[in-house]
Design an enzyme around this catalytic site. Sequence first.
Site, PDB file in Angstrom:
ATOM      1  N   ARG A   1       0.820  -1.405  -0.006  1.00 44.39           N
ATOM      2  CA  ARG A   1      -0.080  -0.106  -0.048  1.00 44.39           C
ATOM      3  C   ARG A   1       0.767   1.190  -0.029  1.00 44.39           C
ATOM      4  O   ARG A   1       0.453   2.379  -0.463  1.00 44.39           O
ATOM      5  CB  ARG A   1      -1.010   0.003   1.211  1.00 44.39           C
ATOM      6  CG  ARG A   1      -2.004   0.776   0.992  1.00 44.39           C
ATOM      7  CD  ARG A   1      -2.843   0.764   2.237  1.00 44.39           C
ATOM      8  NE  ARG A   1      -4.038   1.741   2.346  1.00 44.39           N
ATOM      9  CZ  ARG A   1      -4.153   2.750   3.037  1.00 44.39           C
ATOM     10  NH1 ARG A   1      -3.415   2.972   4.095  1.00 44.39           N
ATOM     11  NH2 ARG A   1      -5.354   3.759   3.075  1.00 44.39           N
TER      12      ARG A   1
ATOM     13  N   ILE B   1      -7.401   7.522  -0.582  1.00 43.61           N
ATOM     14  CA  ILE B   1      -7.351   6.072  -0.750  1.00 43.61           C
ATOM     15  C   ILE B   1      -7.984   5.636   0.380  1.00 43.61           C
ATOM     16  O   ILE B   1      -7.878   5.955   1.565  1.00 43.61           O
ATOM     17  CB  ILE B   1      -5.779   5.596  -0.788  1.00 43.61           C
ATOM     18  CG1 ILE B   1      -5.520   3.980  -0.679  1.00 43.61           C
ATOM     19  CG2 ILE B   1      -4.974   6.155   0.361  1.00 43.61           C
ATOM     20  CD1 ILE B   1      -3.973   3.864  -1.058  1.00 43.61           C
ATOM     21  N   SER B   2      -8.927   4.472   0.180  1.00 38.46           N
ATOM     22  CA  SER B   2      -9.762   4.062   1.071  1.00 38.46           C
ATOM     23  C   SER B   2      -8.954   3.565   2.454  1.00 38.46           C
ATOM     24  O   SER B   2      -8.105   2.914   2.085  1.00 38.46           O
ATOM     25  CB  SER B   2     -10.882   3.115   0.578  1.00 38.46           C
ATOM     26  OG  SER B   2     -11.544   3.488  -0.559  1.00 38.46           O
ATOM     27  N   GLN B   3      -9.722   2.874   3.252  1.00 37.45           N
ATOM     28  CA  GLN B   3      -9.273   2.520   4.634  1.00 37.45           C
ATOM     29  C   GLN B   3      -9.213   1.118   4.390  1.00 37.45           C
ATOM     30  O   GLN B   3      -9.783   0.201   3.596  1.00 37.45           O
ATOM     31  CB  GLN B   3     -10.421   2.738   5.626  1.00 37.45           C
ATOM     32  CG  GLN B   3     -10.010   2.012   6.990  1.00 37.45           C
ATOM     33  CD  GLN B   3     -11.236   2.166   7.775  1.00 37.45           C
ATOM     34  OE1 GLN B   3     -12.643   2.542   7.450  1.00 37.45           O
ATOM     35  NE2 GLN B   3     -11.173   1.844   9.157  1.00 37.45           N
ATOM     36  N   PRO B   4      -7.751   0.419   4.563  1.00 39.80           N
ATOM     37  CA  PRO B   4      -7.665  -0.944   4.171  1.00 39.80           C
ATOM     38  C   PRO B   4      -8.793  -1.985   4.609  1.00 39.80           C
ATOM     39  O   PRO B   4      -9.052  -3.035   3.734  1.00 39.80           O
ATOM     40  CB  PRO B   4      -6.402  -1.484   4.816  1.00 39.80           C
ATOM     41  CG  PRO B   4      -5.718   0.063   5.052  1.00 39.80           C
ATOM     42  CD  PRO B   4      -6.735   1.087   4.957  1.00 39.80           C
TER      43      PRO B   4
END
Length: 264
Positions: free
Chosen positions: A86, A112-115
């Site tokens: 990431r 960028i979205s939360q993992p």
Amino acid sequence: MCTLTPGNLFLLPCSAACLALLFAAAGVEGRAAASPATNRPMKSPPPASLDSEDFRRARDALVDREVIPAGVKDPAVLAAMRRVPRHVFVPEPLRREAYADHPLPIGHGQTISQPSLVALMTEMLGLSPRSRVLEIGTGSGYQAAVLAEVAGDVYSVEIVRPLAETAAAALLRAGYERVRLRIGDGWQGWPEAAPFDAIIVTCAPEEVPAPLIAQLREGGRLCIPVGPAGATQELRLLVKRADGTLERKASHPVRFVPMKRAAP
Ligand code: SAH
């Protein structure tokens, strides 16, 4: 504002050579006229120079402490989360935060979205190595890389050209060169590559775009946040029935950036 050409394809000629190279290498439509049968995602780990033992440990800790407790069980998704670097997909100054379970800014007002949410949405799609999947909202390219670890053919559409360029470069650096990218309005999907086994939308429209329903195969899954901008939206998992209607399987409250629309 970038100008979108009809069909939203190459957007040349400015910095044409560089873009064409990036995009061709990342499998952006065009060269990608390569046969779909050969469009297998790379499963090999990223080049050692890009990764480090510290980053690998941080990814494992993220999966063990956040992703599994969030309820993700699919072994292929968990393996993908342990593998995809990431940090390659976040802006350089934020790299040290790459393995915390929260969204990060990627420029142009986007994130960028939360993992753990990336993992949950990927699991909801029920992918296999043979699946054809379409993502709307490439953003950093991270979700596309996770999809490429789990599915067969991955297509992704991004409306903000500079984000698409950066994502193409990151995907290439991390070894996901067969992900296909397109610059354009994802409301329209990617009709030439349809039907898809699954479609994931990572920006929120106010209603489900009809072209996406049309481009889903019967039994295919659509994971999409729906609702007004600036408010909590509903993350829906929808499955296409034989009669073309959608069955709602699940919904969760979420907050995504709004889906933009290209000028007509
Ligand atoms: N999946 C991304 C996160 C995306 S954030 C990741 O892994 O990093 C949402 C993205 O959707 C933004 O990059 C935004 O520019 C894009 N977007 C918004 N409206 C869109 C549209 N109509 N078509 C395609 N992309 C869109």
